[in-house]
Design a protein around this motif. Structure first.
Motif, PDB file in Angstrom:
ATOM      1  N   ALA A  36       0.831  -1.211   0.000  1.00 28.25           N
ATOM      2  CA  ALA A  36       0.000   0.000   0.000  1.00 28.25           C
ATOM      3  C   ALA A  36       0.863   1.257   0.000  1.00 28.25           C
ATOM      4  N   MET A  46      -3.424   3.313   5.039  1.00 28.35           N
ATOM      5  CA  MET A  46      -3.412   2.023   5.716  1.00 28.35           C
ATOM      6  C   MET A  46      -3.425   2.198   7.234  1.00 28.35           C
ATOM      7  N   GLN A  49      -6.826   2.931   8.406  1.00 31.48           N
ATOM      8  CA  GLN A  49      -7.711   1.769   8.401  1.00 31.48           C
ATOM      9  C   GLN A  49      -7.667   1.018   9.725  1.00 31.48           C
ATOM     10  N   LEU A  53     -10.516  -1.112  11.333  1.00 31.58           N
ATOM     11  CA  LEU A  53     -10.436  -2.463  10.778  1.00 31.58           C
ATOM     12  C   LEU A  53     -10.603  -3.530  11.862  1.00 31.58           C
ATOM     13  N   LYS A 294      -6.788  -9.268   6.161  1.00 30.82           N
ATOM     14  CA  LYS A 294      -7.571  -8.079   5.799  1.00 30.82           C
ATOM     15  C   LYS A 294      -6.676  -6.990   5.215  1.00 30.82           C
ATOM     16  N   ILE A 295      -5.547  -6.750   5.872  1.00 32.28           N
ATOM     17  CA  ILE A 295      -4.607  -5.726   5.391  1.00 32.28           C
ATOM     18  C   ILE A 295      -4.083  -6.095   4.004  1.00 32.28           C
ATOM     19  N   ASN A 297      -5.448  -8.194   1.773  1.00 34.31           N
ATOM     20  CA  ASN A 297      -6.500  -8.178   0.762  1.00 34.31           C
ATOM     21  C   ASN A 297      -6.928  -6.756   0.393  1.00 34.31           C
ATOM     22  N   ASN A 298      -6.876  -5.836   1.349  1.00 35.42           N
ATOM     23  CA  ASN A 298      -7.159  -4.429   1.031  1.00 35.42           C
ATOM     24  C   ASN A 298      -6.117  -3.870   0.068  1.00 35.42           C
ATOM     25  N   ALA A 301      -6.826  -5.217  -3.358  1.00 36.72           N
ATOM     26  CA  ALA A 301      -7.945  -4.496  -3.975  1.00 36.72           C
ATOM     27  C   ALA A 301      -7.467  -3.168  -4.562  1.00 36.72           C
ATOM     28  N   LEU A 302      -6.558  -2.487  -3.854  1.00 33.11           N
ATOM     29  CA  LEU A 302      -6.001  -1.228  -4.362  1.00 33.11           C
ATOM     30  C   LEU A 302      -5.193  -1.451  -5.638  1.00 33.11           C
TER      31      LEU A 302
END
Length: 440
Positions: A36, A46, A49, A53, A294-295, A297-298, A301-302
């Motif tokens: 990220a 991040m 989040q 999160l 989660k971190i 996969n985020n 996605a970016l």
């Protein structure tokens, strides 16, 4: 590099960190933060989040089912249920050729029905069954291999922690998943027993004999497993009938096994404290993997990688079945270097939307159930494949006289059984979905 290339390169970096023995949750968090930062030029997004999160996920009422099922397994162990299950299975099957090993598999299936964790099932049943297998002359290869394979039944036979996690990630109905897992779980146990039967006929020197138990002994042993049947019926039956939510059923199961352990004298203040601490440690490990996933996969996605992969898969002229085969082979490869929880957390958010967009002739709801059970069985195989098959090391640690290479060899026939079962479930979705269609 482009955003897509950064996302693509994150996977070899992640695998490198895993090979360097960085905990998987931490490794995913590091790669997610680092990726990220490369995409945005700063870490502000991040870091921001993290304010919501962890709270947004861990405050979910649904996640309380995980520690409750884990605690249920600890209390079941303290209540002597594992020993009662093995004794009952041994009195009914022990006199057959390879019968004591079959009894160990049957007891693993029964304990998995009140535990929900493969590692706990392998460790608990290993302590109970290994001395008996050695006593009746079973080879170290067959004894450790059968128990390592039998332990994997805890991941599939409901209630299962991994099934719950998959349901949350894929937004599937937990009750329907439990029903869908019933027939494949039964096939797994029967397949392992058939595998043992064939193996001992090919290698008669690998097992000894046991006298046939008297009917009075069989019935007495059967009566002693009534708490297991009662708790399983209350928990799973309550979910199926809509009497309890899965979380309420997990609480009932934990309370029921706790009462049994208290009545049998296995639950003392000290042991209760140890059970709660072990449950907290296991839950914390799962949640660390969850936040790391989660971190990561985020970040993916970016990078746009999942959307690009989905578009690429949909644009292929290949059959969806070939793509499914490639995904299952990928899971088998991942199973050699990653544990089951990590694979589920890392891959389902990426692969599930891709696979759901392909046409397998099933409705979206049925596809989610069918795909989940198949994936979990392949993940189950990863628990008994070297070099990171966790069940192999757990069972081998309980019998240090058996070289780890012998345990590896002992699981190979069971791996073959698993692969045949996967092929049947892929070819005949009705094996997974038939009971769901009848009940729901």
């Amino acid at each position: 590099m482009s955003r897509f290339e950064i996302g693509l390169w994150s996977f070899p970096v992640l695998l490198l960190l895993i090979f360097l023995r960085v905990p998987i949750g931490v490794a995913m968090g590091i790669v997610g933060f680092g990726g990220a930062y490369l995409l945005n030029g700063n870490a502000i997004m991040m870091l921001s989040q993290l304010k919501h999160l962890t709270y947004g996920d861990f405050s979910s009422y649904s996640f309380s089912i995980i520690p409750l099922f884990l605690l249920m397994g600890h209390f079941a162990t303290l209540g002597g249920m594992s020993a009662a299950l093995f004794k009952a299975a041994e009195t009914w099957l022990g006199h057959r050729k390879g019968g004591v090993a079959m009894a160990a598999v049957g007891a693993c299936a029964g304990f998995g029905a009140i535990c929900g964790s493969s590692l706990a099932t392998a460790a608990t049943m290993g302590k109970t069954a290994l001395p008996e297998l050695k006593r009746y002359g079973y080879s170290g290869r067959l004894a450790t291999g059968a128990l390592a394979a039998g332990g994997t039944l805890g991941i599939l036979i409901p209630p299962s922690v991994i099934l719950v996690i998959y349901a949350m990630l894929a937004e599937e109905n937990i009750a329907k998943l439990f029903v869908a897992a019933f027939v494949p779980g039964l096939l797994a146990a029967l397949g392992y027993m058939l595998c043992i039967s064939i193996y001992v006929r090919l290698h008669p020197e690998s097992c000894g004999g046991r006298d046939r138990a008297a009917w009075s002994e069989r019935l007495t042993a059967l009566v002693k497993v009534w708490p297991v049947l009662a708790i399983f019926t209350a928990v799973v039956g309550g979910i199926y009938l809509g009497i309890f939510t899965p979380t309420e059923a997990a609480a009932l199961g934990a309370a029921g096994t706790g009462v049994v352990a208290l009545v049998t004298g296995g639950l003392t203040w000290r042991r209760a404290g140890e059970a709660f601490l072990d449950t907290a440690a296991s839950t914390g490990m799962i949640f660390i993997i969850l936040i790391g996933a989660k971190i990561f996969n985020n970040f993916l996605a970016l990078s746009g990688l999942p959307m690009a992969a989905a578009g690429w898969a949909e644009g292929l002229t290949l059959s969806p079945w070939l793509i499914l085969l490639a995904v299952l082979l990928m899971y088998l490869a991942f199973g050699c270097v990653m544990d089951s929880l990590s694979m589920i957390f890392l891959t389902i958010p990426i692969l599930y939307p891709i696979m759901a967009g392909l046409d397998f002739g099933l409705s979206p709801d049925e596809f989610g159930l069918w795909f989940g059970i198949i994936v979990l069985i392949v993940v189950e195989v990863g628990l008994i494949t070297p070099p990171v098959g966790m069940n192999l090391f757990i069972i081998n640690a309980l019998d240090t006289d058996v070289p780890i290479s012998e345990t590896f060899k002992g699981t190979l026939p069971f791996v073959l059984t698993d692969l045949i079962r996967v092929a049947f479930l892929v070819a005949f979705p009705v094996l997974t979905l038939g009971l769901v269609r009848v009940i729901f």
